[in-house]
Structure formats: C-alpha cells, structure tokens
Design an enzyme around this catalytic site. Sequence first.
Site, PDB file in Angstrom:
ATOM      1  N   GLN A   1      -4.575 101.403 -22.483  1.00 46.64           N
ATOM      2  CA  GLN A   1      -4.432 102.224 -21.286  1.00 46.64           C
ATOM      3  C   GLN A   1      -5.595 103.183 -21.094  1.00 46.64           C
ATOM      4  O   GLN A   1      -5.624 103.942 -20.125  1.00 46.64           O
ATOM      5  CB  GLN A   1      -3.121 103.020 -21.376  1.00 46.64           C
ATOM      6  CG  GLN A   1      -1.884 102.156 -21.429  1.00 46.64           C
ATOM      7  CD  GLN A   1      -0.629 102.955 -21.753  1.00 46.64           C
ATOM      8  OE1 GLN A   1      -0.666 104.176 -21.936  1.00 46.64           O
ATOM      9  NE2 GLN A   1       0.501 102.272 -21.855  1.00 46.64           N
TER      10      GLN A   1
ATOM     11  N   HIS B   1      -0.949 106.135 -23.941  1.00 51.64           N
ATOM     12  CA  HIS B   1      -0.541 107.521 -23.695  1.00 51.64           C
ATOM     13  C   HIS B   1      -1.685 108.515 -23.857  1.00 51.64           C
ATOM     14  O   HIS B   1      -1.576 109.521 -24.541  1.00 51.64           O
ATOM     15  CB  HIS B   1       0.638 107.905 -24.610  1.00 51.64           C
ATOM     16  CG  HIS B   1       1.848 107.053 -24.416  1.00 51.64           C
ATOM     17  ND1 HIS B   1       3.037 107.295 -25.084  1.00 51.64           N
ATOM     18  CD2 HIS B   1       2.072 105.955 -23.645  1.00 51.64           C
ATOM     19  CE1 HIS B   1       3.930 106.387 -24.730  1.00 51.64           C
ATOM     20  NE2 HIS B   1       3.355 105.562 -23.849  1.00 51.64           N
TER      21      HIS B   1
ATOM     22  N   GLU C   1      10.145 111.852 -15.762  1.00 51.54           N
ATOM     23  CA  GLU C   1      10.543 113.200 -15.384  1.00 51.54           C
ATOM     24  C   GLU C   1       9.550 113.868 -14.438  1.00 51.54           C
ATOM     25  O   GLU C   1       8.338 113.676 -14.566  1.00 51.54           O
ATOM     26  CB  GLU C   1      10.664 114.083 -16.630  1.00 51.54           C
ATOM     27  CG  GLU C   1      11.760 113.678 -17.579  1.00 51.54           C
ATOM     28  CD  GLU C   1      11.846 114.618 -18.780  1.00 51.54           C
ATOM     29  OE1 GLU C   1      12.744 114.393 -19.619  1.00 51.54           O
ATOM     30  OE2 GLU C   1      11.045 115.579 -18.883  1.00 51.54           O
TER      31      GLU C   1
ATOM     32  N   TYR D   1       9.529 120.771 -23.238  1.00 63.53           N
ATOM     33  CA  TYR D   1      10.216 119.893 -22.284  1.00 63.53           C
ATOM     34  C   TYR D   1      10.904 118.702 -22.942  1.00 63.53           C
ATOM     35  O   TYR D   1      11.284 117.758 -22.273  1.00 63.53           O
ATOM     36  CB  TYR D   1       9.246 119.509 -21.162  1.00 63.53           C
ATOM     37  CG  TYR D   1       8.983 120.746 -20.334  1.00 63.53           C
ATOM     38  CD1 TYR D   1       9.758 121.050 -19.237  1.00 63.53           C
ATOM     39  CD2 TYR D   1       8.043 121.692 -20.756  1.00 63.53           C
ATOM     40  CE1 TYR D   1       9.587 122.225 -18.531  1.00 63.53           C
ATOM     41  CE2 TYR D   1       7.868 122.878 -20.071  1.00 63.53           C
ATOM     42  CZ  TYR D   1       8.648 123.153 -18.959  1.00 63.53           C
ATOM     43  OH  TYR D   1       8.500 124.343 -18.277  1.00 63.53           O
TER      44      TYR D   1
ATOM     45  N   TYR E   1      12.705 101.042 -25.655  1.00 63.75           N
ATOM     46  CA  TYR E   1      12.575  99.709 -25.074  1.00 63.75           C
ATOM     47  C   TYR E   1      13.504  98.715 -25.750  1.00 63.75           C
ATOM     48  O   TYR E   1      13.904  97.715 -25.148  1.00 63.75           O
ATOM     49  CB  TYR E   1      11.123  99.243 -25.174  1.00 63.75           C
ATOM     50  CG  TYR E   1      10.183 100.116 -24.378  1.00 63.75           C
ATOM     51  CD1 TYR E   1      10.175 100.078 -22.985  1.00 63.75           C
ATOM     52  CD2 TYR E   1       9.324 101.009 -25.015  1.00 63.75           C
ATOM     53  CE1 TYR E   1       9.325 100.895 -22.249  1.00 63.75           C
ATOM     54  CE2 TYR E   1       8.469 101.822 -24.287  1.00 63.75           C
ATOM     55  CZ  TYR E   1       8.472 101.765 -22.909  1.00 63.75           C
ATOM     56  OH  TYR E   1       7.632 102.570 -22.184  1.00 63.75           O
TER      57      TYR E   1
END
Length: 396
Positions: free
Chosen positions: A107, A171, A264, A274, A285
């Site tokens: 990513q 990420h 979120e 959070y 998953y």
Amino acid sequence: MWRSLSRAGLTNIPTLLTRSAASLLSGFLCLLAPHAATAQDAQEFSTQAGTVLVETLATGLRHPWAVEVMPDGGLIVTERPGRLRILRDGELSAPIEGVPDVAARGQGGLLDVALDPQFATNRALYLTHSASDGDGYGTVLVRATLSDDQRRLTDVRELFRMSKFTGGGQHFGSRIAIDKDGSLFFGIGDRGQRDRAQDPRDHAGAILHINPDGSIPASNPYRGGTEGRAEIWSKGHRNPQGITFDQGDGKLLTVEHGARGGDEVNNPQPGKNYGWPVITYGKDYSGAEIGEGTAKDGFEQPLYYWDPSIAPGALAVYRGSMFPEWDGDLLVAALKYQLLARLERDENGAITSEERLFDGEFGRIRDVVVAPDGALLIVTDEDNGAILRVSKAPTQ
C-alpha cells in the site's frame, strides 16, 4: 522467415511488417500513457441533490492517490509508484523531477500532496510517502518547492520520519490537513501491527502534529517527550487515510479503515485514545472478535462507523456554492465498494443519514476534494486511474 521472403523478391515485407508492429506498439503505449479525456467522457447520475454530471478529466494514471487544486487552476496529482504530475488546460505534464525516492511496496509509495497556504508566493508543498531503510519501511513527510517552470522540486527537506520502520507493506496512512496557523496534521496507520496503536512512544496508529518547519507545536500533549512521542496528537487509530478541517467550525475530522468492519469517522482531540485495537465495531477478517468490545472507559467513541467496511480512502467537508443542499456534509471516498458516501449532518454536526453515490461505476475511489467552484474532484486508485469532476448537470 525473413530470408525466404527476401529471396522470393518480397524484400519490402519485413519493413512493412516492422512498421506495422511499431505502429501497433505505439498505439498500445498511447493507450497506457496518461492523457486528458475528451468532453464526451461524461455521465449523468441522479442524487438527492438532483442530477450531477461526472466528467473524466484525465486517464492513464498509475494508481493516483491524491489531487489538489493549484492557484492557477491546474491540478497536481500523485501516483503511488512515485510520480507527481500537473493537469492544466487539458494536458497532463511529464513527471515532475526531484520527487524523493519512494518505497512503492504494498500500500506504500507516493501518497498525499498538500499545498502550503502561501503556495501562490512561496511555491511550497508537502508530500507523504513510504520510505525504506535497513530495518524495513515507514512513513515520511517532506517539504519541497515547486520550480517556477513547474517541472521540478527543489529544496526538498524531510520534516518527519516515523520512529520505527518494519517489514510490512500496509497501513502507512497518510493524508495531510493544514490548520489555519500553518501547522500540519497527518495520520499513520498501525503498520499491520495493531498493538503499536496503543504505544504512546510509537508513531504508528496515531494522528501526528508538527509545525511547517518540523518543530513541535506547543499544543501537542506529549511535547516534552517524556510520556510519549512529541509529534503525537492522538492514538488508537487503525489506519487513518482521510483527514481534513471543517472550514465552518474549525474542527479536525478523520476517517480510518477498520478490519472487516469498524471504519470510523473521528474528531481527534489532543491526548485522547480512539480505541484500536482494544475497542472496535468490526471483526477480524477471519471473523474472530477483536479486543474487548465496542466501548470501554478511557477510549473515545467514533462520530460514525461502518460495518461492513467500505474501506474509506479520503474525507472532505462540503463547503461550496454548487451544491448548497450538501453544505456541511461529509464526503468519504471508498475503495472496497467503489463509491462516494455523503454523510448528512444536522446543525449540531451530528451525522444523521448516508447517501451512496456512483456505486461501482468508476472503480476504487481514493481521493475527493472540493474545488473552488464547488465541484468535486475525485481520483480512482486503479492501474488505469482517472481524475473525475462532479458538477451540477445542465438544466434542460
């Protein structure tokens, strides 16, 4: 083959075939190359705000990740493999020179671009990207200056490098929001190691806050560096890929990926946590439970969540004149369901309903921004990625 044809007196056939093959190859490469689209590349869609027109401004981009509007009306866009281009007057530029080396892995790659508030005079911009070192990969933020001819970056300076590089390719975050004082907010995901999001001495799984020169703002909760990393604003974020300020009330808003569910929307506050991975509204998953449920003392609740996940890629607050019906609403780009989610808010900012636009029509929607004229600009994260413009359809 060529010899036998030549002996038969057909000496021009190899040349003709070679030219034909070259022509075919040239045509194929043209199809792959970034190019501006024609005005005919437009579609109409019905929405709760009426009919909108979606025009394709450019195609052939390789996994475009972010787009910003320049003061002269040009669009500057990042491509994840490490290219930065400008679309102006229907023409896409060659890749801008001087972009830092990126680690285009998983990513990662060249991620967000943000223009300095004084860009019109100082030509400064900010980029986030994944980088590599001997220990693995991590997220970096740099400041650079775009040359007068807009062909190269100069004065490239690294302002931030995350504390711990690791081998995973997921990420990395990481969008940038610039506050009214010029300071930078940006997010980094947990890098696929969820417990890092709860460690205040680790930049992973956090919203970060730095000054435009890389120094630490006085408002940061760990500014002294004794209880946590000085750049950290908030923790407990899985992978925040959308971040923006609401120009109406000045609030910082983020959107982040959950696992199979639990995406979120948050309003990160300094020093607050959070929840990820202690609390979440999603499952793994595999279907397994994560953490200790959906609520626990000491952890903040989201303003909104999705289950199942839509895989949010970016966030904008609509403050424009073209769609007055959307004033104050949140716009969320979604990768998994290939849509744009519009979250309607009431006068207190509470999210009251959701409308889903363009479901599956254009592929993975990675970024959404509100242009100065009130239209929306969207990029699609595909091998053949596009820049799209959403505007009011002409009335009959």
